[in-house]
Write a protein that holds these residues in place. Structure first.
Motif, mmCIF file in Angstrom:
data_model
loop_
_atom_site.group_PDB
_atom_site.id
_atom_site.type_symbol
_atom_site.label_atom_id
_atom_site.label_comp_id
_atom_site.label_asym_id
_atom_site.label_seq_id
_atom_site.Cartn_x
_atom_site.Cartn_y
_atom_site.Cartn_z
ATOM 1 N N GLU A 197 -17.977 4.718 3.845
ATOM 2 C CA GLU A 197 -17.883 3.323 4.323
ATOM 3 C C GLU A 197 -16.500 2.778 3.965
ATOM 4 N N TRP A 198 -15.480 3.329 4.612
ATOM 5 C CA TRP A 198 -14.107 2.990 4.265
ATOM 6 C C TRP A 198 -13.807 1.508 4.445
ATOM 7 N N ALA A 199 -14.292 0.898 5.513
ATOM 8 C CA ALA A 199 -13.952 -0.497 5.792
ATOM 9 C C ALA A 199 -14.765 -1.478 4.955
ATOM 10 N N GLU A 200 -15.684 -0.979 4.136
ATOM 11 C CA GLU A 200 -16.369 -1.809 3.149
ATOM 12 C C GLU A 200 -16.048 -1.344 1.730
ATOM 13 N N GLY A 201 -15.092 -0.448 1.582
ATOM 14 C CA GLY A 201 -14.633 -0.036 0.259
ATOM 15 C C GLY A 201 -15.535 0.934 -0.455
ATOM 16 N N GLY A 202 -16.623 1.371 0.175
ATOM 17 C CA GLY A 202 -17.567 2.268 -0.492
ATOM 18 C C GLY A 202 -17.452 3.675 0.060
ATOM 19 N N THR A 257 -12.749 -6.560 3.304
ATOM 20 C CA THR A 257 -11.676 -7.316 3.958
ATOM 21 C C THR A 257 -11.013 -6.570 5.113
ATOM 22 N N PRO A 258 -11.051 -5.226 5.183
ATOM 23 C CA PRO A 258 -10.533 -4.597 6.406
ATOM 24 C C PRO A 258 -11.273 -5.045 7.655
ATOM 25 N N ARG A 259 -12.534 -5.420 7.512
ATOM 26 C CA ARG A 259 -13.297 -5.939 8.656
ATOM 27 C C ARG A 259 -13.194 -7.454 8.766
ATOM 28 N N GLN A 283 -5.240 -2.460 -0.801
ATOM 29 C CA GLN A 283 -5.330 -2.332 0.646
ATOM 30 C C GLN A 283 -3.919 -2.114 1.190
ATOM 31 N N PRO A 284 -3.762 -1.350 2.244
ATOM 32 C CA PRO A 284 -4.809 -0.555 2.906
ATOM 33 C C PRO A 284 -5.167 0.682 2.093
ATOM 34 N N ARG A 285 -6.363 1.160 2.281
ATOM 35 C CA ARG A 285 -6.804 2.393 1.636
ATOM 36 C C ARG A 285 -6.605 3.541 2.624
ATOM 37 N N ILE A 286 -5.939 4.553 2.155
ATOM 38 C CA ILE A 286 -5.496 5.628 3.040
ATOM 39 C C ILE A 286 -6.162 6.930 2.616
ATOM 40 N N ASP A 333 -9.191 2.833 21.951
ATOM 41 C CA ASP A 333 -9.067 3.786 20.845
ATOM 42 C C ASP A 333 -9.637 3.257 19.533
ATOM 43 N N PHE A 334 -10.598 2.336 19.608
ATOM 44 C CA PHE A 334 -11.159 1.773 18.373
ATOM 45 C C PHE A 334 -12.115 2.742 17.699
ATOM 46 N N THR A 335 -11.904 2.959 16.419
ATOM 47 C CA THR A 335 -12.892 3.557 15.507
ATOM 48 C C THR A 335 -12.788 2.790 14.195
ATOM 49 N N GLU A 336 -13.574 3.182 13.203
ATOM 50 C CA GLU A 336 -13.485 2.522 11.899
ATOM 51 C C GLU A 336 -12.091 2.658 11.290
ATOM 52 N N TRP A 337 -11.390 3.711 11.660
ATOM 53 C CA TRP A 337 -10.025 3.879 11.154
ATOM 54 C C TRP A 337 -9.100 2.761 11.632
ATOM 55 N N THR A 338 -9.404 2.162 12.772
ATOM 56 C CA THR A 338 -8.579 1.068 13.271
ATOM 57 C C THR A 338 -8.564 -0.084 12.275
ATOM 58 N N ASN A 339 -9.750 -0.429 11.750
ATOM 59 C CA ASN A 339 -9.820 -1.482 10.736
ATOM 60 C C ASN A 339 -9.018 -1.106 9.500
ATOM 61 N N MET A 340 -9.100 0.161 9.112
ATOM 62 C CA MET A 340 -8.402 0.593 7.903
ATOM 63 C C MET A 340 -6.891 0.524 8.071
ATOM 64 N N LYS A 341 -6.407 0.979 9.193
ATOM 65 C CA LYS A 341 -4.954 0.985 9.404
ATOM 66 C C LYS A 341 -4.387 -0.425 9.514
ATOM 67 N N ASN A 342 -5.216 -1.385 9.934
ATOM 68 C CA ASN A 342 -4.752 -2.768 10.073
ATOM 69 C C ASN A 342 -4.966 -3.602 8.817
ATOM 70 N N ALA A 343 -5.573 -3.029 7.777
ATOM 71 C CA ALA A 343 -5.889 -3.791 6.561
ATOM 72 C C ALA A 343 -4.610 -4.211 5.841
#
Length: 379
Positions: free
Chosen positions: A341-346, A296-298, A43-46, A24-34
């Motif tokens: 680019e949520w996991a890079e803050g942009g 940092t989420p990544r 962080q985390p950014r929601i 179930d990995f997507t970019e949202w996975t990185n965000m939810k784990n930040a």
């Protein structure tokens, strides 16, 4: 003035990501784990209203286009992943192609890097390599691109579609391949292709041949970060101006960072100052802009943060950059990092902290420069 936002399609499931990064990995996975790494670290950014969307839904893409148009975004530049015939993350843009109601201008950027395990500090661990082949492979790639280039929404100038290449410096057959694509484009009714490059690595080559390129996109904040590092300002920024800025504005003492942390931090305003100091090195340059940066989420504690962004500060600098685009660069385009680019803050999409603040900043910056796009009124 055309504000074109880079667009990341990694918000839906693909088998490869699940194989490499887990179920179930997507970019949202990185965000939810930040996790926040220091006091007042955002962080985390929601996303606003917990909108962890799935890009395979056309309703999501229609929503994105609706708010992009409402706030003055001209178009999206979709990242395109082609590995010598192997496609990744291609479905969202293919759906855009087949749904004319998603009516925002767009172009494509070939993100021509191998995928690695860089997120976990293993840059040399290749997940899928990037190879370029010969004419057979080049034609196959062009044939895939052709329906997109022909689309009425695709960004063109004088019957030449705009196509961006992220890292041309790593393509060993660059001119031969791109000249062949121009030939194929002309065979298919175009007057050519306007190629643009994005990564500063190509600009820095001592003996580069950029004659085939129409544009050099100044991808920010990377161009500015290079300038800061090259001028030996990185440590000074952390030890002096950044520590004062963070303490005064946010109550964050940089000494609270544990010595074991490898995280790198720069001041948002310092980086934007370097963006605005840059002068175009040629008439090919298109100015860039950036919303924010925090990967940092990544990368966790090996990440890089540009600290201190707010919609108000972003508006101040973007207003100046729009003016510079017209008066110094003589261009009617700015490429911005980024739409999502949520996991890079942009990201310009609304979040739980600032709502639509960054999109509102886009609209106000355009209005400040008398650049009000058709189809919306300033709120």
């Amino acid at each position: 003035m055309k504000i074109i936002a880079f667009y990341l399609p990694q918000f839906h499931l693909i088998p490869e990501n699940e194989k490499w990064w887990g179920s179930d990995f997507t970019e949202w996975t990185n965000m939810k784990n930040a996790k926040p790494l220091f006091n007042n670290h955002y962080q985390p950014r929601i996303p606003l209203n917990n909108n962890y969307y799935n890009l395979l839904s056309d309703e999501v893409k229609l929503w994105q286009v609706k708010i992009a148009k409402e706030y003055g975004i001209y178009g999206f530049c979709y990242y395109h992943y082609w590995f010598n015939g192997k496609l990744l993350l291609e479905k969202p843009l293919e759906q855009v192609l087949n749904n004319k109601e998603i009516d925002l201008p767009f172009c494509m950027c070939w993100a021509n890097e191998p995928w690695t395990k860089a997120w976990v500090g293993k840059e040399k661990s290749i997940l899928i390599p990037q190879k370029y082949g010969d004419k057979k492979e080049w034609k196959s790639h062009f044939d895939y691109l052709l329906p997109f280039l022909r689309d009425s929404r695709y960004i063109k100038s004088e019957n030449k579609p705009l196509f961006v290449i992220y890292r041309p410096e790593v393509i060993n057959c660059l001119n031969e391949m791109l000249n062949y694509w121009i030939f194929l484009a002309q065979e298919n009714g175009f007057d050519g292709i306007e190629f643009a490059y994005q990564n500063i690595g190509f600009e820095l080559l001592n003996n580069k041949d950029d004659n085939i390129f129409t544009y050099n996109i100044e991808f920010q904040p990377n161009y500015a970060k290079h300038k800061i590092s090259n001028n030996n300002l990185f440590l000074r920024s952390i030890k002096k101006s950044l520590s004062i800025f963070l303490e005064k504005r946010f109550g964050f003492n940089i000494n609270n960072l544990r010595p074991t942390k490898k995280i790198k931090i720069l001041s948002y305003e310092d980086v934007w100052d370097k963006v605005l100091e840059r002068k175009p090195i040629s008439s090919k340059c298109i100015p860039g802009a950036f919303v924010d940066w925090d990967n940092t989420p990544r990368h966790k504690e090996n990440g890089f943060i540009i600290y201190g962004a707010t919609p108000e500060i972003f508006r101040k600098y973007l207003t100046i950059q729009i003016k510079r685009a017209k008066e110094i660069y003589n261009k009617d385009m700015i490429f911005i990092f980024a739409w999502n680019e949520w996991a890079e803050g942009g990201y310009l999409e609304p979040d739980s902290k600032y709502g639509f603040g960054y999109l509102e900043a886009i609209r106000k910056s355009l209005h400040d420069n008398n650049e009000v796009p058709d189809g919306y009124c300033l709120k």
